[in-house]
Structures are given as structure tokens and as C-alpha cells.
Design a protein around this motif. Structure first.
Motif, PDB file in Angstrom:
ATOM      1  N   GLY A  63       0.828  -1.212   0.000  1.00  0.00           N
ATOM      2  CA  GLY A  63       0.000   0.000   0.000  1.00  0.00           C
ATOM      3  C   GLY A  63       0.857   1.254   0.000  1.00  0.00           C
ATOM      4  O   GLY A  63       1.911   1.308  -0.630  1.00  0.00           O
ATOM      5  N   TRP A  64       0.405   2.261   0.772  1.00  0.00           N
ATOM      6  CA  TRP A  64       1.104   3.552   0.847  1.00  0.00           C
ATOM      7  C   TRP A  64       1.608   3.775   2.265  1.00  0.00           C
ATOM      8  O   TRP A  64       0.930   3.427   3.232  1.00  0.00           O
ATOM      9  CB  TRP A  64       0.159   4.701   0.478  1.00  0.00           C
ATOM     10  CG  TRP A  64      -0.278   4.698  -0.942  1.00  0.00           C
ATOM     11  CD1 TRP A  64      -1.419   4.147  -1.452  1.00  0.00           C
ATOM     12  CD2 TRP A  64       0.421   5.276  -2.057  1.00  0.00           C
ATOM     13  NE1 TRP A  64      -1.484   4.343  -2.808  1.00  0.00           N
ATOM     14  CE2 TRP A  64      -0.364   5.036  -3.212  1.00  0.00           C
ATOM     15  CE3 TRP A  64       1.621   5.974  -2.201  1.00  0.00           C
ATOM     16  CZ2 TRP A  64       0.017   5.467  -4.484  1.00  0.00           C
ATOM     17  CZ3 TRP A  64       2.008   6.404  -3.463  1.00  0.00           C
ATOM     18  CH2 TRP A  64       1.211   6.146  -4.590  1.00  0.00           C
ATOM     19  N   LEU A  65       2.779   4.375   2.363  1.00  0.00           N
ATOM     20  CA  LEU A  65       3.380   4.634   3.672  1.00  0.00           C
ATOM     21  C   LEU A  65       2.864   5.973   4.202  1.00  0.00           C
ATOM     22  O   LEU A  65       3.045   7.014   3.571  1.00  0.00           O
ATOM     23  CB  LEU A  65       4.907   4.689   3.526  1.00  0.00           C
ATOM     24  CG  LEU A  65       5.716   4.704   4.823  1.00  0.00           C
ATOM     25  CD1 LEU A  65       5.466   3.429   5.632  1.00  0.00           C
ATOM     26  CD2 LEU A  65       7.207   4.858   4.526  1.00  0.00           C
ATOM     27  N   LEU A  91       5.315   5.113  11.336  1.00  0.00           N
ATOM     28  CA  LEU A  91       4.601   5.112  10.059  1.00  0.00           C
ATOM     29  C   LEU A  91       3.928   3.758   9.866  1.00  0.00           C
ATOM     30  O   LEU A  91       4.301   2.776  10.509  1.00  0.00           O
ATOM     31  CB  LEU A  91       5.572   5.387   8.900  1.00  0.00           C
ATOM     32  CG  LEU A  91       6.346   6.711   8.968  1.00  0.00           C
ATOM     33  CD1 LEU A  91       7.370   6.786   7.848  1.00  0.00           C
ATOM     34  CD2 LEU A  91       5.396   7.904   8.885  1.00  0.00           C
ATOM     35  N   VAL A  92       2.929   3.715   8.987  1.00  0.00           N
ATOM     36  CA  VAL A  92       2.229   2.443   8.727  1.00  0.00           C
ATOM     37  C   VAL A  92       1.966   2.320   7.230  1.00  0.00           C
ATOM     38  O   VAL A  92       1.864   3.327   6.514  1.00  0.00           O
ATOM     39  CB  VAL A  92       0.869   2.364   9.474  1.00  0.00           C
ATOM     40  CG1 VAL A  92       1.078   2.299  10.971  1.00  0.00           C
ATOM     41  CG2 VAL A  92      -0.036   3.530   9.116  1.00  0.00           C
ATOM     42  N   TRP A  93       1.855   1.093   6.774  1.00  0.00           N
ATOM     43  CA  TRP A  93       1.412   0.844   5.395  1.00  0.00           C
ATOM     44  C   TRP A  93      -0.115   0.823   5.392  1.00  0.00           C
ATOM     45  O   TRP A  93      -0.739   0.142   6.196  1.00  0.00           O
ATOM     46  CB  TRP A  93       1.940  -0.494   4.866  1.00  0.00           C
ATOM     47  CG  TRP A  93       3.425  -0.496   4.641  1.00  0.00           C
ATOM     48  CD1 TRP A  93       4.359  -1.155   5.382  1.00  0.00           C
ATOM     49  CD2 TRP A  93       4.136   0.192   3.613  1.00  0.00           C
ATOM     50  NE1 TRP A  93       5.625  -0.917   4.891  1.00  0.00           N
ATOM     51  CE2 TRP A  93       5.513  -0.092   3.792  1.00  0.00           C
ATOM     52  CE3 TRP A  93       3.771   1.027   2.556  1.00  0.00           C
ATOM     53  CZ2 TRP A  93       6.505   0.417   2.967  1.00  0.00           C
ATOM     54  CZ3 TRP A  93       4.755   1.533   1.727  1.00  0.00           C
ATOM     55  CH2 TRP A  93       6.104   1.230   1.927  1.00  0.00           C
ATOM     56  N   VAL A  94      -0.704   1.575   4.482  1.00  0.00           N
ATOM     57  CA  VAL A  94      -2.162   1.656   4.388  1.00  0.00           C
ATOM     58  C   VAL A  94      -2.570   1.092   3.033  1.00  0.00           C
ATOM     59  O   VAL A  94      -2.008   1.502   2.004  1.00  0.00           O
ATOM     60  CB  VAL A  94      -2.631   3.123   4.512  1.00  0.00           C
ATOM     61  CG1 VAL A  94      -4.102   3.254   4.198  1.00  0.00           C
ATOM     62  CG2 VAL A  94      -2.327   3.653   5.906  1.00  0.00           C
ATOM     63  N   PRO A  95      -3.527   0.155   3.003  1.00  0.00           N
ATOM     64  CA  PRO A  95      -3.935  -0.421   1.706  1.00  0.00           C
ATOM     65  C   PRO A  95      -4.321   0.674   0.713  1.00  0.00           C
ATOM     66  O   PRO A  95      -4.985   1.657   1.074  1.00  0.00           O
ATOM     67  CB  PRO A  95      -5.143  -1.289   2.074  1.00  0.00           C
ATOM     68  CG  PRO A  95      -4.969  -1.589   3.521  1.00  0.00           C
ATOM     69  CD  PRO A  95      -4.261  -0.412   4.128  1.00  0.00           C
TER      70      PRO A  95
END
Ligand code: SF4
Length: 374
Positions: free
Chosen positions: A245-247, A319-323
Motif C-alpha cells: 500500500g502507501w506509507l 509510520l504504517v502501510w495503508v492499503p
């Protein structure tokens, strides 16, 4: 100094406002009765804190369509609040508005000014403005526009704000005589449209009795308050995609962008000569033309860039990965929305490096992950 009788001095404002007032979706035609829906006034006053009327109107209309009453707002999720506030700035106001709605639902509308002032998000000005417009209480609302009008009318030298208690006492009988909602809105309107920082005295209904105009001091009163210039900052704002996904930065609990998702950023932005650092055939990238984002205390020069990682990797701390499918619906501030539009464009990574500044991938990877590996 003795002040002239306020009700007599300000009497021309009533008929002037009746004829000159601008249509606003929260204004009632009948200025002599309490407002039909105090919630509408509450929303408008919170939105108008720090924001111009023309900017507020479309946000106000969308907000009322989505949250038409206290109950709907009180039960809304935080993401929903921020989505409908996104772009207005000072996002804390959205949560305070919801907290105020919950307090009113729990205890009813307050019965006096002190009660209004105890609601979340309502300072002395907002509480007084709400009291006068929603409930017809003679509560004198003094904001920057009102201080400017009164300082000129009475030719007050120096900063008029310390005189607030005396001005409130002076205004109260005029609010009673002319009508709290009518006079409050008339002073606001005069300050916004005629007695602006550059006054248009020939168009003013009070020109015959205005001391500053008669003395020739209207242009220098009240004296400008010296402001600290906003801090200039260079930011590299990055959209990083991977198979996961997006960071993104998850919403913070407080601060300027509380409640909003955002892209990772580095400060300062790309250094001169970063071009040699940018080429990495394993990490397709591009940049877009930058822009300047101005907040009260910061002036950010944004350098937007995008990267696409071919393999998954753990998200760096904070930070997190978001679908990818959820990116469009996340509440974001103006700055991050703008990069989101670039990132979601079908050709985001097509057609080479783009037209912005060169992208320093190695330095960015090192800053985020502590290693330059792709
Ligand atoms: Fe302001 Fe001029 Fe009107 Fe005085 S006469 S209140 S300075 S616009």
C-alpha cells in the motif's frame, strides 16, 4: 475620556445593516427573535474563527448537510469529522465542536454567558457572539473587527484590547436598545466591509459621529500589532508505494494537524546537488512541481515526490502501510491532499522523473529506515 451614549452613537447601524447585509446561510431574516437553531450559529462561529466568510460558506453547507443537528454530530466518528473539516485548517475546532455538541445534548443549552463560555471551543468572543445571535442576549462580542470599529469611533489611542471590559459595559445598553443580534452582526459587517483596515469612510453610516474620521486618524487606528514572521521551512513530502500500500503517518492526537493522516516528510527538503543521489533503477520515482503552504507560524516550501518499492519492507517507526484502496477516503490536511491527488493519478509513476526537483532516494531511505537499501 468620556464616551458618548452608545445607543445613540450606534443607532444608524440598525437600518444600515438591514439594507447592506450580505446573505450568509446561517443568518436569519428576522433579527429580532432568537435564532431558530442555535446549533447553526455555533457551527458558523466555530468555522469563522481564523477563517474568512467566503471560505467558510461551502464548508458550512457541506457540514450542515452531513451533520444537520447536535445528535448527528455527537455520534459521528472522528474520521468523518475530519473529512468534512479537511481544508478549513485548525482541525482541533472540529473535535471541539463535537465536544460542545455532546455537552449541550447532555445538559441542554446554557442559560447564560458563563455557561456558553464553559462549552469546549468557546472563548469570550465566540460565547458572546453566540449569546447575541442565537439567544438575543446583550452579550458584547469583541473580535478584531469590532475592536477596530470601536477604536476608531471613539478615537482610542494604542491597543484597544485592554479596554475590553469597559467597551463591553459601554456597548451593553446599545445591544438592548438596538437588538443584540442586529447590532452584533452590524458591527461585524461594518468591520468586514467598510471599516476595514483601509477604511471607506465616505460609505460609512457612522461617518458623521466617528471621532477618528473627524480627527483624521482613521488610517492609523488602531495601531498594527507587530507579528513574528512565520518560520520558513523546506519540506520533502513523499508518497511511497509498495505491494502493501502507501506509507503514511497515522493521525496525531493533538497539534496543528491532529486527527489527520499525512505523508512522511523530511526537513529540510532536497539539498542542492541531490540529483546525483536520486537515480536508482530499482526504485521508480518522480517529483512534481512544489508549492508554498502558509500557516500562522510556518511557511513551508513543499517539494513533493513519489517512489514505488518493488518489494514489501517493514514500515519505519511511527509510520504504517495503508492499503491503496483506503487512501482516497482518509481525512488529510490540504498539504497532504494535494500530494494524494498526484499519487492517485493513473500515470503517477509513468513518464520519467517529472517536472519537480530531483529526488534524493538514498538519503530519504536512510533517514526513514536507517539504511539506504531499496
Ligand atoms: Fe470606520 Fe471611517 Fe466609519 Fe469611522 S467613519 S467607523 S473610521 S469607516
Amino acid at each position: 475620556m468620556t464616551f458618548p451614549d452608545a445607543a445613540t452613537l450606534l443607532a444608524p447601524l440598525g437600518p444600515w445593516f438591514q439594507a447592506a447585509r450580505r446573505p450568509m446561510p446561517w443568518r436569519m431574516d428576522d433579527l429580532d427573535r432568537p435564532h431558530a437553531d442555535p446549533y447553526v450559529v455555533l457551527v458558523s462561529e466555530l468555522m469563522l474563527q481564523q477563517t474568512q466568510v467566503a471560505t467558510v460558506i461551502p464548508y458550512f453547507q457541506r457540514w450542515l448537510a452531513r451533520f444537520p443537528d447536535l445528535e448527528t454530530l455527537a455520534g459521528a466518528g472522528e474520521d468523518d469529522l475530519h473529512r468534512f473539516w479537511a481544508g478549513l485548517g485548525y482541525y482541533r475546532r472540529a473535535r471541539l465542536l463535537q465536544a460542545a455538541a455532546r455537552a449541550v445534548l447532555a445538559g441542554g443549552w446554557p442559560r447564560d454567558l458563563a455557561g456558553l463560555q464553559a462549552l469546549p471551543g468557546l472563548g469570550p468572543y465566540t460565547a458572546a457572539a453566540l449569546g447575541a445571535q442565537a439567544f438575543q442576549w446583550p452579550t458584547a462580542a469583541l473580535d478584531g473587527n469590532a475592536f477596530r470599529v470601536l477604536a476608531r469611533l471613539l478615537a482610542l489611542e494604542g491597543d484597544p484590547r485592554p479596554a475590553a471590559p469597559a467597551l463591553r459595559t459601554w456597548l451593553t445598553p446599545a445591544l438592548v436598545r438596538i437588538g443584540p443580534s442586529r447590532l452584533t452582526q452590524a458591527i461585524m459587517e461594518l468591520g468586514a466591509t467598510v471599516c476595514a483596515p483601509a477604511p471607506r469612510c465616505p460609505d460609512c453610516p457612522l461617518q458623521g459621529q466617528c471621532r477618528a474620521r473627524l480627527e483624521g486618524s482613521a488610517h492609523r487606528l488602531p495601531p498594527a500589532v507587530p507579528r513574528t514572521p512565520p518560520r520558513a521551512i523546506d519540506l520533502l513530502l513523499v508518497a511511497i508505494a509498495s505491494p502493501e500500500g502507501w506509507l503514511l503517518r497515522p493521525p496525531a492526537g493533538q497539534g496543528l494537524l491532529a486527527g489527520l493522516w499525512g505523508w512522511p516528510w523530511l526537513e529540510p527538503g532536497p539539498a542542492a546537488g541531490a540529483a546525483e543521489d536520486s537515480a536508482d533503477p530499482e526504485v521508480p520515482s518522480r517529483s512534481w512541481p512544489g508549492w508554498v503552504q502558509v500557516y500562522t507560524h510556518r511557511r513551508e516550501t513543499i517539494h513533493p515526490a513519489g517512489f514505488r518499492l518493488k518489494a514489501p519492507r517493514p514500515a519505519p517507526a511511527g509510520l504504517v502501510w495503508v492499503p491503496a484502496a483506503t487512501l482516497r477516503g482518509l481525512p488529510m490536511g490540504k498539504r497532504d491532499q494535494r500530494l494524494r491527488e498526484h499519487a492517485l493519478a493513473a500515470d503517477a509513476f509513468a513518464g520519467g522523473p517529472g517536472s519537480g526537483a530531483p529526488v534524493p532516494w538514498q538519503a530519504l531511505a536512510e533517514a526513514l529506515w536507517g539504511s539506504p537499501a531499496s
